[in-house]
Design a protein around this motif. Sequence first.
Motif, PDB file in Angstrom:
ATOM      1  N   ILE A  99       0.854  -1.195   0.000  1.00  0.00           N
ATOM      2  CA  ILE A  99       0.000   0.000   0.000  1.00  0.00           C
ATOM      3  C   ILE A  99       0.889   1.244   0.000  1.00  0.00           C
ATOM      4  CG2 ILE A  99      -1.645   1.335   1.390  1.00  0.00           C
ATOM      5  CD1 ILE A  99      -2.680  -1.403   2.459  1.00  0.00           C
ATOM      6  N   LYS A 100       1.910   1.223   0.863  1.00  0.00           N
ATOM      7  CA  LYS A 100       2.810   2.382   0.980  1.00  0.00           C
ATOM      8  C   LYS A 100       3.472   2.712  -0.358  1.00  0.00           C
ATOM      9  CE  LYS A 100       6.874   2.071   3.114  1.00  0.00           C
ATOM     10  NZ  LYS A 100       7.811   1.956   4.252  1.00  0.00           N
ATOM     11  N   GLU A 101       3.989   1.695  -1.045  1.00  0.00           N
ATOM     12  CA  GLU A 101       4.662   1.929  -2.321  1.00  0.00           C
ATOM     13  C   GLU A 101       3.696   2.480  -3.372  1.00  0.00           C
ATOM     14  OE1 GLU A 101       8.161  -1.304  -2.829  1.00  0.00           O
ATOM     15  OE2 GLU A 101       6.194  -2.141  -2.325  1.00  0.00           O
ATOM     16  N   ASN A 102       2.484   1.949  -3.396  1.00  0.00           N
ATOM     17  CA  ASN A 102       1.500   2.417  -4.374  1.00  0.00           C
ATOM     18  C   ASN A 102       1.115   3.875  -4.147  1.00  0.00           C
ATOM     19  OD1 ASN A 102       0.245   0.481  -6.484  1.00  0.00           O
ATOM     20  ND2 ASN A 102       0.612  -0.835  -4.720  1.00  0.00           N
ATOM     21  N   ALA A 152       2.921   6.161  -2.452  1.00  0.00           N
ATOM     22  CA  ALA A 152       4.091   7.054  -2.520  1.00  0.00           C
ATOM     23  C   ALA A 152       4.638   7.219  -3.928  1.00  0.00           C
ATOM     24  CB  ALA A 152       5.191   6.539  -1.588  1.00  0.00           C
ATOM     25  N   LEU A 153       4.467   6.199  -4.784  1.00  0.00           N
ATOM     26  CA  LEU A 153       5.141   6.162  -6.091  1.00  0.00           C
ATOM     27  C   LEU A 153       5.024   7.446  -6.923  1.00  0.00           C
ATOM     28  CD1 LEU A 153       6.922   4.093  -7.523  1.00  0.00           C
ATOM     29  CD2 LEU A 153       4.920   3.332  -8.790  1.00  0.00           C
ATOM     30  N   PRO A 154       3.795   7.991  -7.138  1.00  0.00           N
ATOM     31  CA  PRO A 154       3.729   9.202  -7.969  1.00  0.00           C
ATOM     32  C   PRO A 154       4.180  10.459  -7.212  1.00  0.00           C
ATOM     33  CG  PRO A 154       1.552   8.186  -7.692  1.00  0.00           C
ATOM     34  CD  PRO A 154       2.468   7.566  -6.699  1.00  0.00           C
ATOM     35  N   ASN A 155       4.459  10.322  -5.927  1.00  0.00           N
ATOM     36  CA  ASN A 155       4.733  11.491  -5.079  1.00  0.00           C
ATOM     37  C   ASN A 155       6.167  11.526  -4.545  1.00  0.00           C
ATOM     38  OD1 ASN A 155       1.902  12.553  -4.991  1.00  0.00           O
ATOM     39  ND2 ASN A 155       1.536  10.521  -4.158  1.00  0.00           N
ATOM     40  N   LEU A 156       7.058  10.748  -5.181  1.00  0.00           N
ATOM     41  CA  LEU A 156       8.415  10.612  -4.652  1.00  0.00           C
ATOM     42  C   LEU A 156       9.177  11.937  -4.625  1.00  0.00           C
ATOM     43  CD1 LEU A 156       9.541   7.173  -6.138  1.00  0.00           C
ATOM     44  CD2 LEU A 156       8.807   7.681  -3.805  1.00  0.00           C
ATOM     45  N   LYS A 157       8.872  12.813  -5.570  1.00  0.00           N
ATOM     46  CA  LYS A 157       9.577  14.096  -5.614  1.00  0.00           C
ATOM     47  C   LYS A 157       9.367  14.881  -4.316  1.00  0.00           C
ATOM     48  CE  LYS A 157      10.047  16.288  -9.665  1.00  0.00           C
ATOM     49  NZ  LYS A 157       9.676  17.123 -10.833  1.00  0.00           N
ATOM     50  N   MET A 158       8.110  14.912  -3.840  1.00  0.00           N
ATOM     51  CA  MET A 158       7.826  15.670  -2.616  1.00  0.00           C
ATOM     52  C   MET A 158       8.299  14.933  -1.356  1.00  0.00           C
ATOM     53  SD  MET A 158       3.720  15.288  -1.858  1.00  0.00           S
ATOM     54  CE  MET A 158       3.088  15.657  -3.474  1.00  0.00           C
ATOM     55  N   LEU A 159       8.589  13.643  -1.480  1.00  0.00           N
ATOM     56  CA  LEU A 159       9.021  12.856  -0.316  1.00  0.00           C
ATOM     57  C   LEU A 159      10.538  12.662  -0.280  1.00  0.00           C
ATOM     58  CD1 LEU A 159       6.271  10.081  -0.564  1.00  0.00           C
ATOM     59  CD2 LEU A 159       6.273  12.023   1.011  1.00  0.00           C
ATOM     60  N   PHE A 218      17.037  11.274  -2.582  1.00  0.00           N
ATOM     61  CA  PHE A 218      16.795  10.108  -1.726  1.00  0.00           C
ATOM     62  C   PHE A 218      15.457  10.252  -0.997  1.00  0.00           C
ATOM     63  CE2 PHE A 218      21.412  10.264  -2.177  1.00  0.00           C
ATOM     64  CZ  PHE A 218      21.689   8.938  -2.524  1.00  0.00           C
ATOM     65  N   VAL A 219      14.682   9.168  -0.992  1.00  0.00           N
ATOM     66  CA  VAL A 219      13.386   9.196  -0.292  1.00  0.00           C
ATOM     67  C   VAL A 219      13.640   9.258   1.209  1.00  0.00           C
ATOM     68  CG1 VAL A 219      11.266   7.920   0.178  1.00  0.00           C
ATOM     69  CG2 VAL A 219      12.237   7.898  -2.121  1.00  0.00           C
ATOM     70  N   GLU A 220      12.970  10.219   1.863  1.00  0.00           N
ATOM     71  CA  GLU A 220      13.059  10.330   3.328  1.00  0.00           C
ATOM     72  C   GLU A 220      12.034   9.362   3.917  1.00  0.00           C
ATOM     73  OE1 GLU A 220      13.995  14.467   4.878  1.00  0.00           O
ATOM     74  OE2 GLU A 220      12.957  14.941   3.012  1.00  0.00           O
ATOM     75  N   LYS A 221      12.500   8.241   4.418  1.00  0.00           N
ATOM     76  CA  LYS A 221      11.625   7.137   4.833  1.00  0.00           C
ATOM     77  C   LYS A 221      10.594   7.551   5.886  1.00  0.00           C
ATOM     78  CE  LYS A 221      13.109   3.972   2.087  1.00  0.00           C
ATOM     79  NZ  LYS A 221      12.200   3.539   1.004  1.00  0.00           N
ATOM     80  N   ASN A 222      11.013   8.331   6.884  1.00  0.00           N
ATOM     81  CA  ASN A 222      10.080   8.749   7.939  1.00  0.00           C
ATOM     82  C   ASN A 222       8.990   9.664   7.380  1.00  0.00           C
ATOM     83  OD1 ASN A 222      11.412   7.252   9.834  1.00  0.00           O
ATOM     84  ND2 ASN A 222      12.598   8.969  10.663  1.00  0.00           N
ATOM     85  N   LYS A 223       9.413  10.563   6.499  1.00  0.00           N
ATOM     86  CA  LYS A 223       8.463  11.487   5.863  1.00  0.00           C
ATOM     87  C   LYS A 223       7.475  10.705   5.009  1.00  0.00           C
ATOM     88  CE  LYS A 223       8.493  15.785   3.178  1.00  0.00           C
ATOM     89  NZ  LYS A 223       9.339  16.727   2.415  1.00  0.00           N
ATOM     90  N   GLU A 224       7.996   9.716   4.269  1.00  0.00           N
ATOM     91  CA  GLU A 224       7.158   8.875   3.409  1.00  0.00           C
ATOM     92  C   GLU A 224       6.118   8.124   4.246  1.00  0.00           C
ATOM     93  OE1 GLU A 224       7.833   5.381   0.051  1.00  0.00           O
ATOM     94  OE2 GLU A 224       9.048   5.359   1.858  1.00  0.00           O
TER      95      GLU A 224
END
Length: 248
Positions: free
Chosen positions: A92-95, A97-104, A109-115
């Motif tokens: 669920i998380k990947e689905n 987050a996927l289109p929103n990686l730029k803001m995360l 690098f993806v900020e895991k806590n923010k994601e």
Amino acid sequence: DVLRVENLSGGVFRDVSFHVRAGEIVGFAGLVGAGRTEIVRAVCGFDPITSGTVEVAGETLKPVTIANAIQKGLVMASEDRRKYGIVGTRSIKENIALPNLKMLSKSGFVEKNKEKAAVQTYFDRLRIKAGSQNVPTYTLSGGNQQKVVLAKWLMAKPKVLILDEPTRGIDVGAKQEIEKIMQELAKEGVSVLFISSDLSELVRNCDRVVVLREGYDVGELSGQEITEEAIMKLIAKNTHNKEGEVCE
């Protein structure tokens, strides 16, 4: 108007015009083959257009591409959620987050806590029924899969959200929840374009309904005019093109 489409032609549709204001839910009604899905796919850049313009918040999309549409805040939840909406084997998380990686992300690098926190916000808001956001999406019910699709696009903070048959194939309880989410979004100022084959859904939820037949827009109903009978009457009418010729 947040979304304005003028004289759009392509594929199976001709010379279609409509608009959606901020905080408004506009429905598309019509029989199968009327061109409803084809029109919104073209508006979002999935299918080519031969003529006409698409404007979002006063800016014309040039050219009309998926990337340009998303960048301007125009997104679509497809009727075929398994094909276009979710990657079933992903969590669920990947689905979401996927289109929103730029803001995360920061410095690429993806900020895991923010994601995790951002996903949890929409996980809770849309009342997704699952043990955690790490559950594979294919294990969810149809209604909850649809909520995952909505969550990923809501995180993108769209100006215009197009929902193509969002309640098809889900149970009554989930349908009511999807309708409630749609109403909440409109109250927050999002412009919603809602395609449904269920006329009672259009009557319950829409401020205006555009009726399509054989690729043409054949009429519009608003407010108290929106009834199942009035929609069916327009669907049954002869189709006319803009020159007034009957297209039968």
